[in-house]
Design an enzyme around this catalytic site. Structure first.
Site, PDB file in Angstrom:
ATOM      1  N   LYS A 271      38.779  42.000  39.969  1.00 46.43           N
ATOM      2  CA  LYS A 271      37.075  42.228  40.802  1.00 46.43           C
ATOM      3  C   LYS A 271      37.200  40.282  41.339  1.00 46.43           C
ATOM      4  O   LYS A 271      36.460  39.855  39.881  1.00 46.43           O
ATOM      5  CB  LYS A 271      36.464  42.972  40.705  1.00 46.43           C
ATOM      6  CG  LYS A 271      35.352  42.776  42.102  1.00 46.43           C
ATOM      7  CD  LYS A 271      33.605  43.061  41.283  1.00 46.43           C
ATOM      8  CE  LYS A 271      32.364  43.925  42.402  1.00 46.43           C
ATOM      9  NZ  LYS A 271      31.640  44.298  41.851  1.00 46.43           N
ATOM     10  N   LYS A 332      39.559  44.156  44.413  1.00 46.07           N
ATOM     11  CA  LYS A 332      38.700  43.785  45.384  1.00 46.07           C
ATOM     12  C   LYS A 332      38.337  42.614  45.372  1.00 46.07           C
ATOM     13  O   LYS A 332      38.793  41.660  44.165  1.00 46.07           O
ATOM     14  CB  LYS A 332      37.545  44.803  44.815  1.00 46.07           C
ATOM     15  CG  LYS A 332      36.020  44.781  45.745  1.00 46.07           C
ATOM     16  CD  LYS A 332      34.510  45.279  44.951  1.00 46.07           C
ATOM     17  CE  LYS A 332      33.591  44.893  46.241  1.00 46.07           C
ATOM     18  NZ  LYS A 332      32.848  45.594  45.500  1.00 46.07           N
TER      19      LYS A 332
END
Length: 417
Positions: A271, A332
């Site tokens: 992320k 992400k």
């Protein structure tokens, strides 16, 4: 008489004296050159005949060809890749990447109210009333084959604290929403978010010390309590998005100790501290708050989310998450990090998820509203690229709409209980 026949005849004396070697025994190389020369001469003659025919009657010679198109003999190509693109049937038969509604996971924003509230920075996406709007949104998506959702709560400000205790309130908004969804749709796959930022008054994924340090191990303890509370409510898969060190292993142990060994973990493995999260933070009012008197609050999340410049770091995180018991690993954002998706795909046997985040959604939606992009084609191409890069699961706010497009616009709804 053929060239081969001539090559076998011995030259006569007269021919030798006059320099005429047509009847001579020619070397193999000379014979080959002579053959090629004849082929070229023949091809030129054929092209000239075609050009004469075209000039005489272009409508019958080459129908549909624009006037002025050059006349050329066919190229002698050993392979023509366009033969495998000539029709929809052959293109579909050899398509390397397939994507369907079963690959899509719908993120939903819920709030503790009755009405749906539009999100200005995400046209077409609402904060859903948890009793009615949530159920209708899920029902619509399921009608087109999307049977997985992940919940994100808009927590009222008065319930937010520095340590985010509301995250593990067994009667909290997320817990109530899970129970309602599982009671209504028993076979629905319900994912949850495990992080403190929706509940943290400082707007961070972890507990913030007064000097601005995000406390790692203390935060992990709170995340374990949150995951257990969500599992107790009926969650099928908990998804730690906080990026604290060691949280996957700790959550796995906590779930197992409480009898929830069947509950999966989808780790936000890579992320990144991305600029593409803005609309999401608008939706949940979860951006870091400003500094307060006597306290330092970091303005961003760069001390725990990954640096967008880094690639190898993602592999280090992946190896740790897999060793600690993750069942699914996520990247992400999605589209700016296709290389990282492929990195994880090539180095792990675990399923890989990609998050087509709020900023990516907002860009596509804004361009489509301006008429600058064909929304359907651009969205489906974007999702296909995530799948092609190696994602098995794609979290996207377009999940319901994309599934309708995949089914064909105007397709009839399937009855769903």
């Amino acid at each position: 008489m053929t060239v081969g026949h001539l090559a076998k005849q011995p030259p006569c004396l007269t021919c030798r004296r006059q320099g005429d070697l047509s009847g001579a025994r020619l070397p193999a190389r000379a014979v080959s050159r002579l053959r090629k020369s004849k082929q070229i001469t023949r091809a030129i003659a054929e092209a000239e005949q075609l050009e004469l025919a075209f000039n005489a009657d272009p409508a019958t010679a080459r129908p549909g060809v624009p006037e002025g198109t050059p006349m050329v003999p066919p190229q002698d190509l050993p392979s023509r890749p366009r033969r495998n693109r000539r029709s929809p049937t052959i293109r579909q038969a050899i398509s390397e990447t397939r994507i369907g509604p079963e690959n899509l996971l719908l993120p939903v924003f819920v709030h503790d109210g009755e009405d749906n509230i539009p999100i200005a920075s995400m046209p077409g996406v609402d904060r859903l009333g948890w009793r009615h709007g949530l159920l209708q949104s899920v029902r619509d998506a399921r009608a087109y084959g999307v049977n997985s959702v992940v919940l994100f709560p808009k927590t009222p400000d008065h319930l937010k604290t520095r340590t985010g205790e509301e995250a593990y309130n067994d009667n909290g908004l997320v817990q109530r929403s899970i129970r309602l969804l599982k009671d209504t749709f028993p076979d629905l796959e319900v994912y949850t978010d495990v992080a403190l930022d929706p509940y943290n008054s400082d707007g961070h994924d972890g507990i913030v010390r007064d000097d601005g340090v995000i406390m790692n191990d203390e935060t992990v303890e709170c995340l374990c309590r949150q995951a257990i509370s969500q599992a107790r409510a009926g969650a099928d898969c908990v998804s730690p998005s906080d990026m604290m060190d060691g949280r996957v292993g700790a959550i796995r142990q906590a779930l197992d100790d409480e009898g929830f060994s069947h509950v999966s973990i989808m780790a936000y493995t890579a992320k990144y501290a991305s600029a593409f999260y803005g609309p999401f933070r608008d939706a949940l009012a979860s951006a870091p708050s400003t500094g307060k008197l006597g306290r330092v609050i970091p303005p961003n999340k760069r001390t725990y989310q990954q640096d967008p410049a880094n690639y190898r770091e993602a592999l280090r995180e992946a190896r740790l998450d897999e060793a600690e018991g993750a069942d699914i690993m996520m990247v992400k954002p999605g589209l700016p990090y296709l290389d990282v998706i492929r990195l994880l795909r090539d180095n792990s046997s675990l399923p890989i998820a990609a998050y087509h985040v709020s900023g990516e959604y907002a860009m596509l939606k804004a361009a489509a509203l301006q008429g600058w992009l064909d929304e359907r084609e651009a969205v489906l191409e974007s999702l296909l690229s995530l799948k092609r890069a190696g994602a098995d699961i794609i979290l996207t706010y377009y999940a319901g709409q994309a599934a309708r497009w995949m089914a064909g616009e105007g397709a009839a709804l399937k009855p769903v209980a």
